[in-house]
Each structure stands twice: as structure tokens, then as C-alpha cells.
Design an enzyme around this catalytic site. Structure first.
Site, PDB file in Angstrom:
ATOM      1  N   CYS A   2       0.559  -1.184   0.049  1.00  0.00           N
ATOM      2  CA  CYS A   2       0.084  -0.484  -0.085  1.00  0.00           C
ATOM      3  C   CYS A   2       1.295   1.418   0.105  1.00  0.00           C
ATOM      4  CB  CYS A   2      -1.245  -0.094   1.116  1.00  0.00           C
ATOM      5  SG  CYS A   2      -2.122  -1.079   1.322  1.00  0.00           S
ATOM      6  N   ARG A  27       4.620  -0.793  -4.174  1.00  0.00           N
ATOM      7  CA  ARG A  27       3.788  -0.794  -3.099  1.00  0.00           C
ATOM      8  C   ARG A  27       2.652  -2.153  -3.285  1.00  0.00           C
ATOM      9  NH1 ARG A  27       7.128   1.353   0.784  1.00  0.00           N
ATOM     10  NH2 ARG A  27       5.251   1.433   2.417  1.00  0.00           N
ATOM     11  N   TRP A  75      -2.427  -2.939  -1.869  1.00  0.00           N
ATOM     12  CA  TRP A  75      -2.364  -4.470  -2.082  1.00  0.00           C
ATOM     13  C   TRP A  75      -3.019  -5.178  -0.623  1.00  0.00           C
ATOM     14  CZ3 TRP A  75      -1.097  -7.904   1.307  1.00  0.00           C
ATOM     15  CH2 TRP A  75      -0.610  -8.952   1.194  1.00  0.00           C
ATOM     16  N   ASN A 101      -1.747   2.533   5.039  1.00  0.00           N
ATOM     17  CA  ASN A 101      -1.227   1.183   5.521  1.00  0.00           C
ATOM     18  C   ASN A 101      -0.912   1.290   6.068  1.00  0.00           C
ATOM     19  OD1 ASN A 101       0.753  -0.211   4.036  1.00  0.00           O
ATOM     20  ND2 ASN A 101       1.956   1.620   4.164  1.00  0.00           N
ATOM     21  N   GLY A 102      -1.345  -0.463   6.212  1.00  0.00           N
ATOM     22  CA  GLY A 102      -1.140  -1.396   7.174  1.00  0.00           C
ATOM     23  C   GLY A 102      -2.237  -1.923   7.649  1.00  0.00           C
ATOM     24  N   GLU A 488      18.268 -18.174  -5.648  1.00  0.00           N
ATOM     25  CA  GLU A 488      17.141 -17.455  -5.899  1.00  0.00           C
ATOM     26  C   GLU A 488      17.093 -17.366  -7.116  1.00  0.00           C
ATOM     27  OE1 GLU A 488      16.892 -15.037  -4.491  1.00  0.00           O
ATOM     28  OE2 GLU A 488      16.595 -13.386  -5.933  1.00  0.00           O
ATOM     29  N   LYS A 492      13.245 -15.619  -8.538  1.00  0.00           N
ATOM     30  CA  LYS A 492      12.486 -14.760  -9.687  1.00  0.00           C
ATOM     31  C   LYS A 492      12.317 -15.806 -10.563  1.00  0.00           C
ATOM     32  CE  LYS A 492      13.827 -12.198  -8.501  1.00  0.00           C
ATOM     33  NZ  LYS A 492      14.214 -11.357  -6.755  1.00  0.00           N
ATOM     34  N   GLU A 495       8.412 -14.992  -8.930  1.00  0.00           N
ATOM     35  CA  GLU A 495       7.602 -14.758  -8.349  1.00  0.00           C
ATOM     36  C   GLU A 495       6.821 -13.879 -10.047  1.00  0.00           C
ATOM     37  OE1 GLU A 495      11.148 -12.792  -7.166  1.00  0.00           O
ATOM     38  OE2 GLU A 495       9.990 -11.620  -5.580  1.00  0.00           O
ATOM     39  N   HIS A 511      16.429 -37.258  -3.251  1.00  0.00           N
ATOM     40  CA  HIS A 511      15.918 -37.991  -2.181  1.00  0.00           C
ATOM     41  C   HIS A 511      14.209 -37.732  -1.846  1.00  0.00           C
ATOM     42  CE1 HIS A 511      19.453 -39.306   0.000  1.00  0.00           C
ATOM     43  NE2 HIS A 511      20.025 -38.717  -0.535  1.00  0.00           N
ATOM     44  N   LYS A 611       6.481  -4.827  -3.282  1.00  0.00           N
ATOM     45  CA  LYS A 611       7.734  -4.646  -3.015  1.00  0.00           C
ATOM     46  C   LYS A 611       7.639  -4.495  -2.074  1.00  0.00           C
ATOM     47  CE  LYS A 611      11.698  -3.311  -4.995  1.00  0.00           C
ATOM     48  NZ  LYS A 611      12.562  -4.651  -5.373  1.00  0.00           N
TER      49      LYS A 611
HETATM   50  C1  G6P Z   1       8.669  -8.641  -0.863  1.00  0.00           C
HETATM   51  C2  G6P Z   1       9.338  -8.617  -1.924  1.00  0.00           C
HETATM   52  C3  G6P Z   1      10.790  -9.570  -2.038  1.00  0.00           C
HETATM   53  C4  G6P Z   1      11.390  -8.954  -1.197  1.00  0.00           C
HETATM   54  C5  G6P Z   1      11.799  -9.412   0.128  1.00  0.00           C
HETATM   55  C6  G6P Z   1      12.549  -8.407   1.382  1.00  0.00           C
HETATM   56  O1  G6P Z   1       8.428  -9.894  -0.885  1.00  0.00           O
HETATM   57  O2  G6P Z   1       8.612  -8.508  -3.230  1.00  0.00           O
HETATM   58  O3  G6P Z   1      11.633  -9.066  -3.518  1.00  0.00           O
HETATM   59  O4  G6P Z   1      13.491  -9.941  -1.699  1.00  0.00           O
HETATM   60  O5  G6P Z   1      10.040  -8.848   0.576  1.00  0.00           O
HETATM   61  O6  G6P Z   1      12.186  -7.269   0.651  1.00  0.00           O
HETATM   62  P1  G6P Z   1      13.276  -6.516   1.785  1.00  0.00           P
HETATM   63  O7  G6P Z   1      12.781  -5.415   1.535  1.00  0.00           O
HETATM   64  O8  G6P Z   1      13.220  -6.821   3.417  1.00  0.00           O
HETATM   65  O9  G6P Z   1      14.748  -7.099   1.117  1.00  0.00           O
END
Ligand code: G6P
Length: 616
Positions: A2, A27, A75, A101-102, A488, A492, A495, A511, A611
Site C-alpha cells: 500500500c 508497493r 495491496w 497503509n498497515g 534465488e 525469480k 515471482e 531424495h 515490493k
Molecule cells: C518482498 C519483495 C521481495 C523482497 C522481500 C524482502 O517479498 O517482493 O523482492 O526480497 O520482500 O524485502 P526487503 O525489503 O526486506 O529486502
């Protein structure tokens, strides 16, 4: 999670509110809305499910007129992303509008209480209780004082909030407050501004003020900002900082999406991070604010992070243990927070890794570690973020704004920042000599060019992406630090392409996950030239024997892998094995992006994600 914006001043509010929301859209982006109040006290709002682009179209025909207003991009937490759940929310009289937001944890009790008192509600959100509470306060104990009414209402709330409030009875006045969710304000010649983070403010100012939890800020059209603390004392000198990047850094430039831009910016990000870090006495990390003796005494490190930053933590663990010989635990913040049995020593240091510096779980974990008597050090990208402010020391990676939801340049920059910390520790505790530290640092300096080389090979990723067309699942493999690269890379892909991607240490594959493999099943194997190369090659053979299509990330000249695998994403030779994760991941970032684009998805704003996750 948000985004909130607010403006009061001499200009029409709607154009900047819409631009601000566009900038904050990373956000949250499932619905959006704005509300403005005209100088004569008429409230006018537009809101809808969908993106800010849709809101813009609606606003163009509705033409909301007013020089004071608030905006929100959502969001969803409570209530589906629909027109009626979109913010701003109004009180029963339609005079007060609120963006939030929250999460309001006690909203059900408050809603019941308000309904019993005759209030009716128009949405399923937790937020909607807030304008009703403000209305009660304005009609009662805080008559004639919007800021006090907001404070009184906030006193009833449990949870987290960043609020922007306007009221038809106070045209030109914008009231903001926060607890746990980020909010910054700024004063300019055109008026006063508020936003969840500096991103939208960069176009109007380079200097922002920070609100502490429970501060209430009254923003007026002449640009003045009055801040009162929880005890209603004026805050004469609020903390402030300068935005250290140009507004153009938050624009797409010539790129087709922010993710492409941010992947491409990695070499420069590393150059900025390393600049001036090697001094006469080793790595310059004054931000640590720990003496050499205090550093030398550290006998355990716990790294706390979420998402991509957690994967940085896994690589950091290898570097710290290899170079500084200090044992490291890496914990998901959301798990750590509820692990009542976690043990610390007298000299445990906590390292939080967080790009945004606002991830709610990470912040709670850091506070818990401080409560356990540990020094907390933060690696973050956002100047003035809560993690940085609350830590004993913070290392800014200076990667510039990261806007695509999937983190890329922050991953590699945070990794290199953790390497600097590892070297600093190693020198302090005598596990490395100054000459060794210098040698490692000079190797780090080769990273930007190695990254540029990988970026120039993006055609390989584009070609390999075709292997994922029409697939529903995939497996990523690697050993040791390359297992983390596999995690990672799989993250990606999940996501942004919505394709299932399982990541496993290669040796563990037999396993369980091996049962997934059938003819044409895509496997990504990270198999650089290192001490476990041949072990991973054997695992690739096991996949191929079952019909898998293998896309390998391998080091230039690896004939064995070239002959076996259907696609190879080549990386150049590296002077140190710990540089490999920072370059091999770039192929996987680009691979994920190409797969997502092939499938027609918005790579910057993947569904359901945000984000900055500011709720637990
Ligand atoms: C969200 C984002 C990710 C990020 C994670 C941790 O899930 O979509 O891309 O890695 O938060 O965020 P931070 O700002 O704490 O690294």
C-alpha cells in the site's frame, strides 16, 4: 505494501497525487483512489479496482477539483480488491476521508462498537473504522481540531498504520500520522507533501522529514508542517535527510521495464558500493560503530531477512564463516519471531538484510534481537528507512531506487556489502592479514566488468527461455553457494512468470524431487568451475537419464557441460569462488524475465506481490 500520498498547497492536488501513486505503485497495485477537498470545502473522490492507469482514466473524466488531497494504491489485506474496498474511505457523514497503509488488528471490536453507536459501513476493510473514529472525536472531545481528532482516533487503534486524513471542514489541512508503517513529509514553495516513501517526493524536493511512531503532522497549504509527538508536545527538530539520488533514477529511461533497467544497473551499483571502501587500515566501515575490539569479540552472528534478502544471507554466511571464521545462523524473520528457544551468546551480533528497510517481519526480529541484548547492524538500500534508523549501525548499499517488485540489483549489492563486513570482521579478529583483505577487495573490483560480460550474453537467456514455453514446473539445482543461486533463480522465476520452480541442493535431489522429472522437464543446474563441479555434473547426468532438458550455468571453457546440456548460460572465469554467485545469478534474473515476457506478464508488477511488505 500500500502506498499513501498527500498534498496541500497552491496547485491542484489531483495531478501530483496521481503521479505520486504511479511512482509508489510497486508497493501495491490491486486498486487505487484519490480524494481532494476544494477551498470551499467540497470533497471529491475517485477510486477503482485495478491499476493507477485505470484511476487516471477515471480521474480524467471525473476531474476532481481541490488543492488538498490524499491518494492510495492498495495491496489488499481485508476485503477483496474491489471498487468499494479501494481507499480513500469516508466517515458516515462523508466529510472525512482517510488513506491507510498497515493493518488495524482490533478493527472488528471497533467496528462492532461503532455499529452499536449507529455508524454504518460501506466496505469490508479494516481501515474504514478510522474515519468513523475521527468523526466521533471531531464531534466530541476534539471539536474544531482535526489533528487532535486523528490522535484520539489513533489512540484507539492496535496494529500498524500510516494515515493521510482530509476533512471538508478543514479545507487546505492534511493530517498524517504513523505507527509501524513508513511515512515521510516535505515542505516546498508549492505546499506540503506526504508519502509512504521518498520515491514520489524526489520530483519535488531533495529534503524530507521523518515522522516517529505516533507523531501527528499537520500540513498546511502555505507549506508549513507542524509535528506533535505522542504527548502532544511540538517536535521542534524532526529528523530529516537528503535524498541521495536524482528523480530520473526512479524513471524507466530507455528500458522497456524497471526489471531490465535494474538488472542492467548492477555493475554501476557495485562500483558505487566499493568506492572509497579500501583504506589504509583495511575496509572502511565506519557505519558499524563498533570498535576493533568489539568486532573481534563477536562469537556468533545471526542474519535475519526475508525473500531475496534471505538468500543474500545464505551467501553472506559462507563468506563470514570462510573469511572471519565466525559461526553464522541465517533465519527467516517470520520464523525467528516465533522461535521462543533461540539462543544467543554474550557476543552475538545481529545482521538484518533488507532492501527496503521496512519489511515488518524483519523489523520485529531486529527489535527482538536488541531486546536480547545484541548489537543490530543493518544492510539496506533505503536511506532513513526504519531498519536503518533503529539499528546500531547501517550500511547503505547505494544501489539507487529499486522499483521492480522482483529484487535484482539489491541482491548482488547486498551480497557484496556482506562481503565487506566479512573482511572487516576477519581483519578485526585476526583471521586475515591486511594484505589478504586488500587482495580480496581488488578481486571484488573486477566484479563490475564480469557482470557487464554476463549482461552482454543475454541472448543465451533469451534462447534458453524458450525451453520453458508451455511448461508448468521446473527444478533448480546447485551445490554450496550455487545452491543459493538456484534458490534465488527459482524465486525469480516463480515471482514473475508464475511457473512452479522447485530449488534444491543438487545432492539432495535424489531424495524426492527427482520424481518430478520426466521427458522434457526443465532443469536449471548452476555448475560453475569449483570444487563441487563434478558432483553437480553427476546430478545433471541423473536428470538427463530421465529425459530432463537441462539449462546449465557454467564457466567458459567447460566442454563437459557444453556436450551434455541442451542450453548453457556461460559465465566468465572468476578470481574467487565467492564472486560467482554475484554473476551467475544475473543469467537467472534475465532468464526469469524472458520467460515471464514470453508468457505476456508484467514483469515489474507480478500478481499478488508487493515490493515492501509492511505487514506481518
Ligand atoms: C518482498 C519483495 C521481495 C523482497 C522481500 C524482502 O517479498 O517482493 O523482492 O526480497 O520482500 O524485502 P526487503 O525489503 O526486506 O529486502
Amino acid at each position: 505494501m500500500c502506498g499513501v500520498v498527500g498534498y496541500t498547497g497552491i496547485n491542484q492536488a489531483a495531478p501530483w497525487l496521481l503521479d505520486g501513486l504511479q511512482t509508489l505503485e510497486y508497493r501495491g497495485y490491486d486498486s487505487a483512489g484519490i480524494q481532494v477537498v476544494s477551498p470551499s470545502g467540497n470533497l471529491h473522490g475517485v477510486k477503482c479496482a485495478g491499476r493507477v492507469a485505470t484511476l487516471r482514466e477515471r480521474a480524467a473524466s471525473a476531474n476532481p477539483v481541490g488543492t488538498c488531497g490524499i491518494g492510495h494504491t492498495r495491496w489488499a489485506t481485508h476485503g477483496a480488491p474491489t471498487d468499494r474496498n479501494a481507499h480513500p474511505h469516508l466517515d458516515g457523514t462523508g466529510r472525512i476521508a482517510v488513506v491507510h497503509n498497515g493493518i488495524i488488528e482490533n478493527f472488528q471490536e471497533l467496528r462492532r462498537e461503532l455499529m452499536a453507536a449507529g455508524h454504518t459501513f460501506a466496505s469490508d476493510t479494516d481501515t474504514e473504522v478510522i474515519p468513523h473514529l475521527i468523526q466521533e472525536a471531531l464531534d466530541g472531545p476534539a471539536k474544531g481540531d482535526l489533528a487532535l481528532a486523528v490522535r484520539n482516533a489513533a489512540d484507539r487503534l492496535e496494529g500498524s498504520w500510516a494515515l493521510g486524513v482530509i476533512c471538508a471542514d478543514f479545507p487546505g489541512t492534511l493530517v498524517c500520522t504513523r505507527n509501524g508503517s513508513p511515512l515521510v513529509v516535505a515542505t516546498t514553495e508549492d505546499g506540503a507533501y506526504a508519502a509512504s516513501d521518498v520515491m514520489p517526493l524526489a520530483s519535488v524536493t531533495s529534503h524530507v522529514l521523518q515522522l516517529n511512531d505516533y507523531d501527528v503532522a499537520t500540513l498546511r497549504a502555505d507549506g508549513s508542517i507542524e509535528i506533535r509527538d505522542r504527548n502532544w508536545r511540538p517536535v521542534e527538530s524532526p529528523s530529516s535527510f537528503d535524498i541521495d539520488w536524482d528523480a530520473s533514477a526512479a524513471k524507466m529511461g530507455g528500458y522497456s521495464d524497471f526489471m531490465a533497467k535494474e538488472i542492467g544497473e548492477q555493475p554501476e551499483a557495485i562500483e558505487r558500493l566499493l568506492a572509497g571502501r579500501l583504506g589504509e587500515h583495511g575496509i572502511e566501515l565506519d557505519e558499524l560503530s563498533l570498535s576493533r575490539e568489539e568486532l573481534a569479540a563477536i562469537d556468533k552472528i545471526v542474519i535475519i531477512a526475508c525473500g531475496t534478502s534471505y538468500h543474500v544471507g545464505l551467501v553472506a554466511k559462507t563468506a563470514i564463516e570462510r573469511w572471519a571464521k565466525v559461526p553464522v545462523d541465517v533465519e527467516y524473520a517470520s520464523e525467528f519471531n516465533y522461535n521462543e528457544d533461540y539462543l544467543v551468546t554474550d557476543h552475538t551480533m545481529c545482521l538484518v538484510i533488507t532492501q527496503s528497510g521496512e519489511t515488518a517481519d524483519t523489523l520485529s526480529a531486529a527489535r527482538r534481537m536488541r531486546g536480547m541484548g545484541c548489537n543490530v547492524f543493518a544492510i539496506t538500500n533505503v536511506l532513513g528507512s526504519t531498519a536503518a534508523r533503529e539499528a546500531d549501525g547501517a550500511l547503505y548499499i547505494q544501489a539507487g531506487p529499486e522499483i521492480a517488485v522482483a529484487s535484482t540489483k539489491a541482491y548482488t549489492a547486498q551480497m557484496v556489502a556482506s562481503y565487506l563486513l566479512a573482511l572487516r570482521l576477519a581483519l578485526a579478529n585476526g583471521k586475515m592479514t591486511l594484505a589478504e583483505v586488500q587482495k580480496h577487495f581488488h578481486e571484488f573490483e573486477q566484479l563490475p566488468d564480469l557482470m557487464r560480460e554476463v549482461l552482454s550474453r543475454r541472448w543465451q537467456d533469451k534462447q534458453a527461455a524458450a525451453r520453458f514455453r508451455d511448461k508448468t514446473s521446473s527444478l533448480f539445482l546447485g551445490r554450496n553457494v550455487s545452491a543459493t543461486t538456484a534458490y534465488e533463480g527459482a524465486l525469480k522465476l516463480k515471482e514473475i512468470s508464475y511457473l512452479h520452480a522447485e530449488a534444491y541442493p543438487s545432492g539432495e535431489m535424489k531424495h524426492g524431487p527427482i520424481s518430478l522429472i520426466e521427458s522434457g522437464f526443465p532443469v536449471v543446474a548452476v555448475v560453475p568451475a569449483d570444487h563441487v563441479h563434478d558432483k553437480t555434473v553427476s546430478n545433471i547426468q541423473e536428470c538427463l537419464a530421465r529425459g530432463a532438458v537441462v539449462v546449465a550455468v557454467a564457466t567458459d571453457g567447460d566442454e563437459k557441460v557444453a556436450k551434455m546440456c541442451q542450453e548453457v548460460l556461460w559465465i566468465p572465469q572468476c578470481p574467487d569462488q565467492l564472486l560467482v554467485p554475484a554473476i551467475s545469478v544475473i543469467h537467472l534474473q534475465m532468464l526469469a524475465r524472458y520467460v515471464a515476457r514470453d508468457r505476456g506478464y508484467d514483469v515489474d508488477k507480478p500478481r499478488n506481490l508487493a515490493k515492501s511488505v509492511t505487514v506481518e
